[in-house]
Write a protein that holds these residues in place. Structure first.
Motif, mmCIF file in Angstrom:
data_model
loop_
_atom_site.group_PDB
_atom_site.id
_atom_site.type_symbol
_atom_site.label_atom_id
_atom_site.label_comp_id
_atom_site.label_asym_id
_atom_site.label_seq_id
_atom_site.Cartn_x
_atom_site.Cartn_y
_atom_site.Cartn_z
ATOM 1 N N ILE A 164 7.167 16.667 -2.167
ATOM 2 C CA ILE A 164 6.775 15.348 -1.663
ATOM 3 C C ILE A 164 7.462 15.092 -0.323
ATOM 4 N N ASP A 165 6.696 14.585 0.636
ATOM 5 C CA ASP A 165 7.224 14.262 1.968
ATOM 6 C C ASP A 165 7.924 12.908 1.882
ATOM 7 N N ILE A 166 9.242 12.939 1.696
ATOM 8 C CA ILE A 166 10.003 11.705 1.499
ATOM 9 C C ILE A 166 11.288 11.745 2.313
ATOM 10 N N VAL A 167 11.678 10.586 2.809
ATOM 11 C CA VAL A 167 12.961 10.439 3.497
ATOM 12 C C VAL A 167 13.770 9.382 2.769
ATOM 13 N N GLY A 168 15.092 9.423 2.966
ATOM 14 C CA GLY A 168 15.980 8.461 2.335
ATOM 15 C C GLY A 168 16.711 7.623 3.353
ATOM 16 N N ASP A 226 11.215 1.085 11.257
ATOM 17 C CA ASP A 226 10.129 0.783 12.197
ATOM 18 C C ASP A 226 8.968 1.773 12.101
ATOM 19 N N GLN A 227 8.985 2.666 11.107
ATOM 20 C CA GLN A 227 7.871 3.578 10.895
ATOM 21 C C GLN A 227 7.049 3.127 9.693
ATOM 22 N N GLN A 228 5.818 3.634 9.611
ATOM 23 C CA GLN A 228 4.936 3.288 8.505
ATOM 24 C C GLN A 228 4.974 4.381 7.427
ATOM 25 N N ALA A 232 10.310 -4.818 3.023
ATOM 26 C CA ALA A 232 9.459 -3.660 2.701
ATOM 27 C C ALA A 232 8.005 -3.904 3.098
ATOM 28 N N LEU A 233 7.584 -5.162 3.122
ATOM 29 C CA LEU A 233 6.170 -5.479 3.355
ATOM 30 C C LEU A 233 5.618 -4.908 4.660
ATOM 31 N N PRO A 234 6.323 -4.981 5.778
ATOM 32 C CA PRO A 234 5.723 -4.502 7.031
ATOM 33 C C PRO A 234 5.491 -2.993 7.097
ATOM 34 N N GLY A 261 -0.766 14.638 2.171
ATOM 35 C CA GLY A 261 -0.936 13.638 3.221
ATOM 36 C C GLY A 261 -0.197 12.338 3.008
ATOM 37 N N VAL A 262 0.688 12.269 2.005
ATOM 38 C CA VAL A 262 1.386 11.023 1.683
ATOM 39 C C VAL A 262 2.815 11.065 2.218
ATOM 40 N N LYS A 263 3.197 9.999 2.931
ATOM 41 C CA LYS A 263 4.565 9.865 3.436
ATOM 42 C C LYS A 263 5.280 8.790 2.625
ATOM 43 N N ALA A 264 6.452 9.142 2.075
ATOM 44 C CA ALA A 264 7.184 8.227 1.216
ATOM 45 C C ALA A 264 8.589 7.996 1.754
ATOM 46 N N ILE A 265 9.190 6.891 1.312
ATOM 47 C CA ILE A 265 10.565 6.573 1.699
ATOM 48 C C ILE A 265 11.284 5.941 0.514
ATOM 49 N N ASP A 266 12.554 6.262 0.378
ATOM 50 C CA ASP A 266 13.453 5.601 -0.568
ATOM 51 C C ASP A 266 14.506 4.893 0.278
#
Length: 332
Positions: A205-209, A242-244, A272-274, A183-188
């Motif tokens: 891992i559900d991650i996008v770059g 613009d995604q969380q 990165a904060l928003p 259930g975790v969405k990650a981004i690099d």
């Protein structure tokens, strides 16, 4: 094989170079909520041993006992039916002196346990491998699994550069950022040639770059495809996200193509904060003040070494979320 129910506990053995100890212990804390000076961890958290670049073996505990005869008595109730088996007493360098057993005695204990189990032993190609280990004054017996060094296969990439993270460090980073992928969405968002992406994607891992440099975006996509993985890598600035996401991993740009200035580093952190509540930052510069100024609180850290090149890894939570969590702990 006659049904034997696991106890719900696991024993993990570790192997790492002294330079990797700090990073390994940070990964331990992410996985298990604790670390240790010994190279053995007992936990109720079931982690696939191949996930970590430092885990050597895992024993899924079936039963335990204060003395070896207690283990022998319980092992005698195992009936393998048509399955073959093997018993391993792992070689562990990090055991406390009181738990250490000499080589000849280990082989004798393996023989004793193998003798009482009903079934056919096969030391070369068994259907089931059992492991036995003494730890903190007790004996543990269970299903044995040797780690597969998947990260090692990712060392040779079509695209690479000398200052990129090693695959071992990148794999540990992905684990520290996302210890439980469900259930975790990650981004690099500054992904470079995708070293972290490859390791994370290979672990499910559900991650996008994302990156602002079209050259490294192309390189990242090529590296991901080279290993038969699938993951999106977009061209664009971190300010345009613009995604969380649940977590972001940021290796501050320092490579052949770009070296972020202090102002650029501050902007990256502020942007990165928003979109994330948890942030993992890799930096060669002291940036505690920037982290705090961007609205994050550092909750853990370590130093990762590559020869004489040092990187600091900072685990951060959004400050408002951190203080909310701290308040909940106090009320509990």
């Amino acid at each position: 094989m006659k049904q034997v129910t696991p106890s719900g506990e696991f024993i993990y053995t570790y192997a790492y170079h002294q330079d990797e100890k700090d990073l390994c212990q940070l990964e331990m804390r992410a996985f298990f909520g604790k670390d240790t000076e010994e190279k053995v961890v007992k936990s109720k958290h079931g982690i696939a041993p191949g996930r970590s670049p430092f885990i050597k073996e895992r024993i899924e505990v079936l039963f335990e006992g204060e003395e070896l005869p207690h283990i022998l008595k319980q092992a005698a109730e195992i009936d393998m039916n048509d399955s073959t088996f093997k018993v391993i007493f792992p070689k562990i360098n990090g055991l406390a002196t009181s738990d250490k057993v000499e080589y000849a005695e280990k082989r004798e204990i393996e023989r004793q346990i193998g003798f009482v189990i009903t079934g056919k032993a096969d030391v070369h190609n068994p259907d089931v491998t059992f492991g036995l280990i003494p730890f903190e004054g007790r004996w543990y017996f269970g299903f044995y699994e040797l780690s597969e060094s998947i990260w090692f296969k990712h060392q040779k990439k079509p695209r690479e550069y000398s200052t990129a993270l090693s695959t071992r460090v990148a794999r540990a980073l992905a684990n520290i950022a996302v210890p439980n992928p469900v259930g975790v969405k990650a981004i690099d968002p500054c992904c470079g040639i995708g070293t972290v992406l490859v390791e994370a994607l290979s672990m499910g891992i559900d991650i996008v770059g994302r990156d602002i440099n079209p050259l490294v975006v192309d390189g990242s996509r090529e590296n991901i495809a080279h290993f038969g993985l699938s993951g999106a890598v977009d061209l664009g600035a971190i300010a345009d996200i613009d995604q969380q996401y649940d977590v972001a991993i940021i290796d501050m740009p320092y490579n052949l193509y770009t070296h972020a200035t202090s102002l650029e580093q501050q902007d990256i952190l502020k942007h990165a904060l928003p979109f994330t509540e948890k942030l993992l930052v890799v930096t060669i510069d002291p940036i505690d003040h920037m982290i705090e100024g961007a609205g994050f609180t550092i909750t853990d850290r370590c130093i990762a070494k590559k020869s004489l090149f040092l990187r600091e890894i900072l685990v951060c939570e959004r400050t408002d979320k951190f203080f909310q969590f701290a308040g909940e702990l106090q009320q509990a």
